[in-house]
Enzyme design. Sequence first.
Site, PDB file in Angstrom:
ATOM      1  N   GLU A  78      25.493  18.748  26.451  1.00 22.45           N
ATOM      2  CA  GLU A  78      24.816  19.863  26.982  1.00 22.45           C
ATOM      3  C   GLU A  78      25.281  21.310  26.665  1.00 22.45           C
ATOM      4  OE1 GLU A  78      25.593  16.926  28.719  1.00 22.45           O
ATOM      5  OE2 GLU A  78      23.999  16.243  29.456  1.00 22.45           O
ATOM      6  N   PHE A 140      23.343  10.074  43.648  1.00 18.25           N
ATOM      7  CA  PHE A 140      23.882   9.785  42.344  1.00 18.25           C
ATOM      8  C   PHE A 140      23.449  10.731  41.228  1.00 18.25           C
ATOM      9  CE2 PHE A 140      23.023   7.804  38.033  1.00 18.25           C
ATOM     10  CZ  PHE A 140      24.471   7.671  37.677  1.00 18.25           C
ATOM     11  N   GLN A 141      24.377  11.393  40.610  1.00 10.78           N
ATOM     12  CA  GLN A 141      24.272  12.404  39.740  1.00 10.78           C
ATOM     13  C   GLN A 141      23.691  13.760  40.368  1.00 10.78           C
ATOM     14  OE1 GLN A 141      22.330  10.884  35.924  1.00 10.78           O
ATOM     15  NE2 GLN A 141      24.225  10.728  34.975  1.00 10.78           N
ATOM     16  N   LYS A 190      13.410  15.388  40.913  1.00 12.68           N
ATOM     17  CA  LYS A 190      12.524  14.294  40.222  1.00 12.68           C
ATOM     18  C   LYS A 190      11.131  14.141  40.900  1.00 12.68           C
ATOM     19  CE  LYS A 190      13.369   9.807  38.538  1.00 12.68           C
ATOM     20  NZ  LYS A 190      14.309   8.718  38.149  1.00 12.68           N
ATOM     21  N   MET A 501      44.999  32.982  17.754  1.00 13.26           N
ATOM     22  CA  MET A 501      45.161  34.279  18.769  1.00 13.26           C
ATOM     23  C   MET A 501      46.145  33.879  19.797  1.00 13.26           C
ATOM     24  SD  MET A 501      44.137  37.359  18.697  1.00 13.26           S
ATOM     25  CE  MET A 501      42.436  37.627  17.816  1.00 13.26           C
TER      26      MET A 501
END
Lengths: 597, 208
Positions: A78, A140-141, A190, A501
């Site tokens: 993602e 969950f999640q 959802k 760097m």
Amino acid sequence: MRTDTIPLVRSARPVLSPESEPVAASAEPVTGAEIFVRALEAEGVEVVFGHPGGAVIHIYDEIARLKPRFQHILVRHEQGGTHMAEGYAKATGRVGTVLVTSGPGATNTITGIADAYMDSIPIVVFTGQVPTKLIGNDAFQETDTIGITRSITKHSFLVRDVRDLAWTIKAAYHIARTGRPGPVVVDLPKDVLLAKAPFAYPEEVHLRGYRLPGPPDPERIREAAELIAASRRPLLYVGGGTINANAADLLTQLARKARIPVTTTLHGLGAFPEDDPLSLGMLGMHGTWYANQAVQHADLIIAVGARFDDRVTGRVDSWAPYAKVIHIDIDPSCISKNVPVDCAIVGDVREVLEQLLPLVEPKDTKEWLAKIEYWRNECPLTYEKGDGKLRAQYVIERIRARTGGHAVVVTDVGQHQMWTAQYFRFLHPRTHITSGGLGTMGFGLPAAIGAAFGLRGRSDWPVVCISGDGGFVMNAQELGVAAAHRLPIKVAIINNNFLGMVRQWQELFHENRFSHTDLSDTNPDFVKLAEAFHCVGLRATRPEEVDAVLDEAWKVNDRPVVIDFQVVKEELVFPMVPAGASTSEMITKRLTPNAFV
Amino acid sequence: MQTEMDMPTLTPQQILRKRKAGEPLLPGELEQVHRHTIAVLLENTIGALIRVVNLFSARGFNLESVTVGETDDPTVSRMTIVTTGNDRIIGQVLRQLDRLIDTLHVEDLTGGSFVERELCLLKVRYTNETRAAIMDTAEIFRGKVVDITPNTMTFELTGPTSKIEAFIKLMQPHGILEVARSGRVAMRRSSGSWLTHEDPILNLSSER
């Protein structure tokens, strides 16, 4: 006080203008998931960078069923998806779109959202969420996505009622695109995606608390013209806001008409052609000596769409000590944030320049330009050549020569990024895409992929990703996406087997203690890695191989090419203003003995 | 004693900038920090409130006092914020507040004439010997007894913060058990509602 758990009362909703007919509608109730897909179509979305999961599975089902006009690109992580949306937005000027699931899907977008916030990039990130009844139950999640993203978004919405979905999507795009652009998060529980409502996509939304700058104040513009007329050593300091406002052409006209030299920020590169004698290249920490000298001696600085970042100003109270400052910016909160200014013009940069241009007379700046030429010759941008060693600067110069500057160059973060800024000599707006404010390693490859999707059907200029070996690995998995869509991007890895760097700072400021910056043991074989992802892998280790390898890379048109340029690790980016030092205190060459030479 | 040698060399422009920001010019000079009372109208949701408070922590602004409550319009709540900073910081506070999409109006009350009040509930111990003295003091402060037990009294007191603090100080020797203060609410004195002129730099047109 009402809590968010009670549905919004009607009057809190944005007022749709009465004459505004919905641009898309259906009287039959449809699911939130279908409303989502249709709303994106109505919004004119071309590409969605996304990754499915449980909370958004119904949207993915509708994508399969409805076969919408937009293309969904399955990303491999993602974070990569958000950077792709950023690259797409930067290359096209349109809003980038991301769709991810709840929990880890959402948290993986955080870095990209923060990056877009710092660099004012318009993206809308749709995150799945657990059903509203489960919110707060550690389901969950589940993550508090709105809470986590609050300080890195321009605005965010949690949609609690399917009837709010369509206008919220409209509002999200409106907010992301207008004013100072930025990321907007829309959290989609959802159950909202499963609930049904008639679909109506409004043509416009009015948010009562969202205020945009009105037309610029003509009085201020006159004042600015007078300051310019009265100045003897004027300097244009140009930032990414100029490119966001599509005002590069007007800026170029202004500079040429009044004979004012131009220095740009990292994000301003491309706003003014760097082959023009008035161009001083980039200013700031790794800007040119002559640009920084010009800043320190100027009697007028005209800041256009720039925000006086600490990497630009160094120690702020000793920056531009003789200059009056004009600041043109769309965001009032940027005015006098770091440097109090003498003339502030709040408004769209393009509108302001349109009105300023006729008021500015050609100026005699010969003496000032001669002084700048002296500084340019005193300390030009240069590096060691002719010793048979391969250096990043040479690779970048050869890519520049091959493309003639007609390419979209996307960089990662680090030494190669600064060398690209210094040596590529950009000519056109939206041809330089990089992570500036947040400095996100891992940005380059996915952003290049996003840019390539954006350029399809718009431009045949190649997309070149210049990355470091450290940053490339951070999102290397997205090569699979580029290969799957046969994007002919060129990825040049400036490989010094070091976090270059950090290594540079360790050498200059930490007495050569190279703590955890050596990557030689952990780096993969980049050629094999490319091949494993169905890309072409090439390698160059000596300067004389560079052109041949580029020839070969440019022959490939049906898949990505990854080139492993194995460069010397001791090279440092110069000149440099040490962090927190005054712009007058530039280091122009290596002062300490080099541990590796 | 400052000698000329210690003084930093500043150009006229640098002096001007420091003056504008309200920053000290010379080493040892005090920063010109002022207390500002800011009124904010915002969407009446928890999310909007959090956004405003979050702004203060995220940007490192001071937050001395903050109160919030619904207005006559149930979709709008009003916050009173008391903060401190130099002119540059206060300018930032106002513009950053204004930038939030959930804020409808931001007004710096400081500089104009305004009423500022705080409500305080104070529970203090008393004995037969101290009761009269406590009641006398409360009378002077126009405090109202809202609860009384055989050995404690609870007062309700409103007024400017200085009055509340003076009252608390006078009650301390008697043994304060609990103090609850509301934080400050404020309103501009005048017949109008909100200031029509805004920060000239803002140049904002509401989408309303």
